[in-house]
Write a protein that holds these residues in place. Structure first.
Motif, mmCIF file in Angstrom:
data_model
loop_
_atom_site.group_PDB
_atom_site.id
_atom_site.type_symbol
_atom_site.label_atom_id
_atom_site.label_comp_id
_atom_site.label_asym_id
_atom_site.label_seq_id
_atom_site.Cartn_x
_atom_site.Cartn_y
_atom_site.Cartn_z
ATOM 1 N N CYS A 159 0.802 -1.220 0.000
ATOM 2 C CA CYS A 159 0.000 0.000 0.000
ATOM 3 C C CYS A 159 0.839 1.277 0.000
ATOM 4 N N ARG A 204 -4.289 4.846 7.810
ATOM 5 C CA ARG A 204 -4.657 5.361 6.491
ATOM 6 C C ARG A 204 -5.026 4.241 5.526
ATOM 7 N N TYR A 205 -4.264 3.143 5.536
ATOM 8 C CA TYR A 205 -4.412 2.128 4.500
ATOM 9 C C TYR A 205 -5.276 0.944 4.921
ATOM 10 N N SER A 227 -7.347 -0.286 -1.957
ATOM 11 C CA SER A 227 -8.445 0.607 -2.347
ATOM 12 C C SER A 227 -8.765 1.609 -1.245
ATOM 13 N N TRP A 228 -7.756 1.964 -0.449
ATOM 14 C CA TRP A 228 -7.977 2.809 0.721
ATOM 15 C C TRP A 228 -8.508 4.200 0.349
ATOM 16 N N GLU A 229 -8.074 4.732 -0.801
ATOM 17 C CA GLU A 229 -8.563 6.055 -1.182
ATOM 18 C C GLU A 229 -10.064 6.022 -1.485
ATOM 19 N N LYS A 230 -10.479 5.008 -2.227
ATOM 20 C CA LYS A 230 -11.894 4.866 -2.565
ATOM 21 C C LYS A 230 -12.721 4.547 -1.332
ATOM 22 N N ASN A 275 -12.193 5.458 1.687
ATOM 23 C CA ASN A 275 -12.304 6.628 2.572
ATOM 24 C C ASN A 275 -12.416 6.201 4.037
ATOM 25 N N ASP A 292 -6.997 8.938 8.795
ATOM 26 C CA ASP A 292 -5.730 9.489 8.344
ATOM 27 C C ASP A 292 -5.412 10.755 9.132
#
Length: 341
Positions: A57, A251-252, A257-260, A262, A266
């Protein structure tokens, strides 16, 4: 310690759905801490399992450099100093704890302060029958959770990052777990060591944890308040402090797919430092009440961002030191001076 790269295991097809897609999904879910290759025969799924190192990640090269950790030691980095242990991957913490606590099963009533975004109470791929432990992936047996047995179980992946606390608990006779996690509803349950049948590996029972209503023997307290933990401590003679850095920033969460997704965990470095200082004050009160004898710290790649490793860990260790918790061996190992800003 030489890394065991892969483990082979066969799963009978009749243990899974006749739908091939569902069967494969079940295999990947059941062995979700592994990279898996599957070879299908008429009657079995033959699996080649490689323990995940959770480095996918984040580019952790700079974090490794700043902590002077060799990239070759990512999968088995386990720093043991006096009463302290620090690992990259938390599945090494049961091994580190056995080194610093000795080989004998601890008989004292022990408080486990578990500061983590996860419970880590999943079932390892270990069985216990008639006093004998068995690694269900390598078939190694032992009459105790010895260092050799633990090292083999970790290298094969039988002890995962999510089952590391379960493994530690099975070395204890009397314990209570106080789990500090952000933004949770308080829960107080009884907890007991049990064995559970595995749904895929036939004729075996994996060790695990059962939550029960009876709190008279061992207690699991889940809370977001360090003061709640302080007020619930009662009668313990010693304390194991475990801190997973993902409590301060997750965060991860092990997901590409951590950004998607949410995740919403973080936290900035300033926010992390504020929380560390708050917790250190609470831990000092705990240490005054019950001696914190052992300190276990997990860095957790692909959970805690590597950009914070050096400064976050340094701030944490200095805060613990100022709270009169003995982490000086770790500070000295990294050449950090607690008087430096």
């Amino acid at each position: 310690m030489k890394q065991i790269n892969t483990t082979q295991i066969s799963i009978p097809k009749n243990a899974l759905s006749t739908n091939s897609q569902i069967a494969y999904e079940s295999l990947y879910e059941h062995f979700n801490g592994f990279d898996i290759d599957v070879e299908e025969t008429e009657n079995d799924y033959n699996l080649l399992l490689k323990k995940s190192d959770f480095t996918y990640c984040d580019d952790i090269s700079e974090g490794l450099f700043r902590l002077d950790i060799s990239p070759d030691s990512i999968s088995d980095y386990c720093l043991v100093r006096s009463n302290c242990c620090m690992c990259l991957s938390e599945n090494w913490l049961p091994y580190g704890w056995r080194v610093i606590s000795g080989q004998d099963i601890t008989t004292k009533n022990t408080a486990i302060i578990h500061i983590d975004d996860h419970s880590d109470l999943m079932k390892p791929f270990l069985s216990l029958k008639s006093g004998t432990y068995k690694n269900l992936l390598s078939n190694q047996t032992a009459n105790s959770l010895s260092l050799d047995f633990l090292a083999n179980a970790i290298k094969t992946g039988a002890i995962t990052i999510g089952s590391m606390l379960t493994t530690i608990v099975f070395s204890l006779q009397h314990f209570n777990i106080y789990h500090l996690k952000r933004n949770v509803e308080k829960k107080r349950l009884g907890i007991a060591k049990r064995s559970f049948s595995d749904s895929l590996i036939q004729n075996c029972e994996r060790i695990g944890i059962d939550f029960i209503n009876d709190c008279s023997n061992s207690v699991y307290l889940l809370t977001s308040s360090i003061n709640e933990i302080i007020s619930n401590l009662n009668g313990e003679e010693q304390c194991i402090l475990h801190i997973d850095m993902d409590y301060f920033n997750n965060r991860y969460n092990g997901s590409t797919s951590w950004e998607k997704d949410n995740l919403g965990k973080d936290y900035s470095l300033d926010e992390q430092k504020h929380k560390i200082a708050e917790i250190a004050r609470g831990l000092q009160s705990i240490n005054n009440k019950i001696p914190i004898k052992y300190v276990l710290i997990g860095i957790s790649p692909s959970f805690y961002p590597s950009e914070y490793w050096e400064e976050g860990l340094c701030f944490l260790l200095k805060a613990l030191h100022k709270a009169r918790i003995n982490v000086m061996p770790l500070l000295q190992n990294f050449g950090w001076n607690e008087n430096d800003e």
